[in-house]
Design an enzyme around this catalytic site. Sequence first.
Site, short mmCIF file in Angstrom:
data_model
loop_
_atom_site.label_atom_id
_atom_site.label_comp_id
_atom_site.label_asym_id
_atom_site.label_seq_id
_atom_site.Cartn_x
_atom_site.Cartn_y
_atom_site.Cartn_z
N LYS A 206 -13.01 -2.77 -6.00
CA LYS A 206 -13.39 -3.80 -6.97
C LYS A 206 -14.77 -4.38 -6.63
O LYS A 206 -15.61 -4.54 -7.51
CB LYS A 206 -12.34 -4.91 -7.02
CG LYS A 206 -12.66 -5.98 -8.06
CD LYS A 206 -11.44 -6.78 -8.47
CE LYS A 206 -10.87 -7.63 -7.38
NZ LYS A 206 -9.78 -8.50 -7.87
N GLU A 212 -14.26 0.30 4.64
CA GLU A 212 -13.65 1.62 4.81
C GLU A 212 -13.97 2.53 3.64
O GLU A 212 -14.29 3.72 3.82
CB GLU A 212 -12.13 1.47 4.96
CG GLU A 212 -11.69 0.69 6.19
CD GLU A 212 -11.53 -0.79 5.92
OE1 GLU A 212 -10.82 -1.45 6.70
OE2 GLU A 212 -12.09 -1.30 4.93
N GLY A 267 -5.83 -6.45 -6.06
CA GLY A 267 -5.75 -5.07 -5.60
C GLY A 267 -4.34 -4.51 -5.57
O GLY A 267 -4.10 -3.39 -6.04
N ARG A 268 -3.38 -5.28 -5.06
CA ARG A 268 -2.01 -4.77 -4.93
C ARG A 268 -1.28 -4.72 -6.27
O ARG A 268 -0.17 -4.21 -6.34
CB ARG A 268 -1.25 -5.61 -3.92
CG ARG A 268 -1.26 -7.10 -4.18
CD ARG A 268 -0.81 -7.86 -2.93
NE ARG A 268 -0.89 -9.31 -3.06
CZ ARG A 268 -2.00 -10.02 -2.85
NH1 ARG A 268 -3.12 -9.41 -2.54
NH2 ARG A 268 -1.98 -11.34 -2.93
N GLU A 353 1.43 -9.08 1.82
CA GLU A 353 0.10 -9.61 1.56
C GLU A 353 0.17 -10.79 0.60
O GLU A 353 -0.68 -11.70 0.64
CB GLU A 353 -0.82 -8.52 0.99
CG GLU A 353 -2.29 -8.88 1.04
CD GLU A 353 -3.21 -7.71 0.76
OE1 GLU A 353 -3.75 -7.14 1.71
OE2 GLU A 353 -3.37 -7.36 -0.43
N HIS A 385 19.05 8.37 10.26
CA HIS A 385 18.90 8.96 11.58
C HIS A 385 17.72 8.37 12.34
O HIS A 385 17.25 8.95 13.32
CB HIS A 385 18.75 10.48 11.47
CG HIS A 385 19.95 11.14 10.85
ND1 HIS A 385 21.02 11.60 11.61
CD2 HIS A 385 20.28 11.36 9.56
CE1 HIS A 385 21.93 12.10 10.79
NE2 HIS A 385 21.52 11.97 9.55
N LYS A 512 -11.91 -8.27 9.81
CA LYS A 512 -13.05 -7.53 9.26
C LYS A 512 -14.37 -8.10 9.78
O LYS A 512 -15.29 -7.36 10.12
CB LYS A 512 -13.04 -7.60 7.73
CG LYS A 512 -11.94 -6.80 7.06
CD LYS A 512 -12.08 -6.91 5.55
CE LYS A 512 -11.04 -6.09 4.82
NZ LYS A 512 -11.20 -6.19 3.34
#
Length: 554
Positions: A206, A212, A267-268, A353, A385, A512
């Site tokens: 955005k 990253e 974002g999410r 978040e 498991h 960050k």
Amino acid sequence: MKRVTDYPAWQQLVKHCDATSAMSMRDLFIAEPDRFDSLSVRVDDLLFDYSKNRIDRQGISLLTALARDADVEARRDAMFRGEAINITEQRAALHTALRRPASDMLVVDGRDIVKDIIQVRHQMDSFSTRLFNGDYKGHTGKHVTDVVNIGIGGSDLGPAMVCEALSPYRDTGINVHFVSNIDPADLLRTLANLDAEHTLFIIASKSFTTLETLANAHAARRWFLDNGGTTSGASKHFVAVSGNPAKVAEFGIVPENHFILWDFVGGRYSLWSAIGLPIVIAVGMQRFEALLDGAYRMDQHFLSAPITDNMPMLLALAGIYNRNFLGYRGQVITPYDHNLGRFAEHIQQLDMESNGKSVDVNGRRIDDYDTGPILLGGTGTNAQHSYFQILHQGSDVIPVDFLIAANSHYPDTNRHRELMANCLAQSEALMTGRNVDETRQAMGDHGIELNDDASINHRVFDGNRPSNTLAYRRLDPHTLGMLIALYEHKVFVEGVIWNINSFDQFGVELGKELAGKINTDLDEQKSAGVESTRTKAYDASTRGLIDHLRLLKD
């Protein structure tokens, strides 16, 4: 302003929980023969069963009153109207507008945002159609066979999860890949078998400043140039989803390949927007629209159903009771649906978040109740498991959400029946457990005589451990849209009751900021001569680790 713990319903729930703390779900099902019918909700083919929770009908009634005390319905309506409910950033949270039909209208700040949304959706449709029919070509005139989405967080998790979930529908002929980690291994392993002439990159950010994503984007461009690409030809191989046109142009992406992302989309919550472009490329626009339709169906249910029949409300209220009144610190999501392999990971970001906060909307520290739980998950039967041991016999009680489809996309019906049986058996085992006498009897039935308490205790299951089950016909795009929207609204309701802002995420910022300073000190050339001043600003551990890693660098 009242604190959450001052609500009358909250105080009554505390007393009710104390008074009923010794009750077992076994007894509740005996006392309430219609418990499943009364504590389950259906929306189309999606069933939500919350009867396996440690709460009786009076408790449900008090939880409903708590939602009213917290004014959840008014806050819900404000979100759908486009009010700036993200109070710390003064923004609306309008992910729900992204799935509205074209016939709708929603005016925010004097502009019909549905019209803007539909315009971008048409751009996505047109672009993907050109890819499918071969009209869109790379710089050497060859068609695109592989698309690599470069993003992180919501610009990666949501679309990656959906593309995996809809694997049976991926028939467009174009392979879609996802890269998010700044670790070079992620990008280089993805590119190892790709041909630069046939590869298109989507840079999804955005702000178009995400560390990253930009690091990987520049590395992808270097790979393109090192493998026969040209600077002028790069514009044919890179497109962007962003809200920052200037930065997109600076990277060298042409305007017609820039897909707008708005500030009102977190974002999410962004997979419904142009961030969903890789979904469209993987399964086609028609199925992407079916995904949107499923979410819109859940939106309408959330808006119209009374609290007592409202699936997102009830899922949230069960979570509130487990977290705040029974004191359970965790939550597990276990889909018995292999294609939902990344579903829990997406919901982890959505939930933690959003609601991993310890300050309320008034800026006050929260010190008298808990907020968001720690959320974990994986797919059944694999999970049986790995972490299911702690669910059944661990010292912490961790509620579970099970998800199961009645039908598989694949022809082996026997194994799918076994999958369903395992899912239902796990939820029953968590609820009923197995006491000493039942354990002795069960072992005896297998020819094993257990006469000492120690041997029996190892095999006893306490039970009385809560779970919810979501059951549906088949994991198709419409159903997946409903499931994702269900959890989005569940997280919102919990945030309202906890009186926190679920739409900011300042908790990701400090690390960050510090990473930029540490990065300089790890670079021997840039940090030469300044080590004595810069690294002394760190704590002794961080300073020692920087020095040790520099010493080990080849």
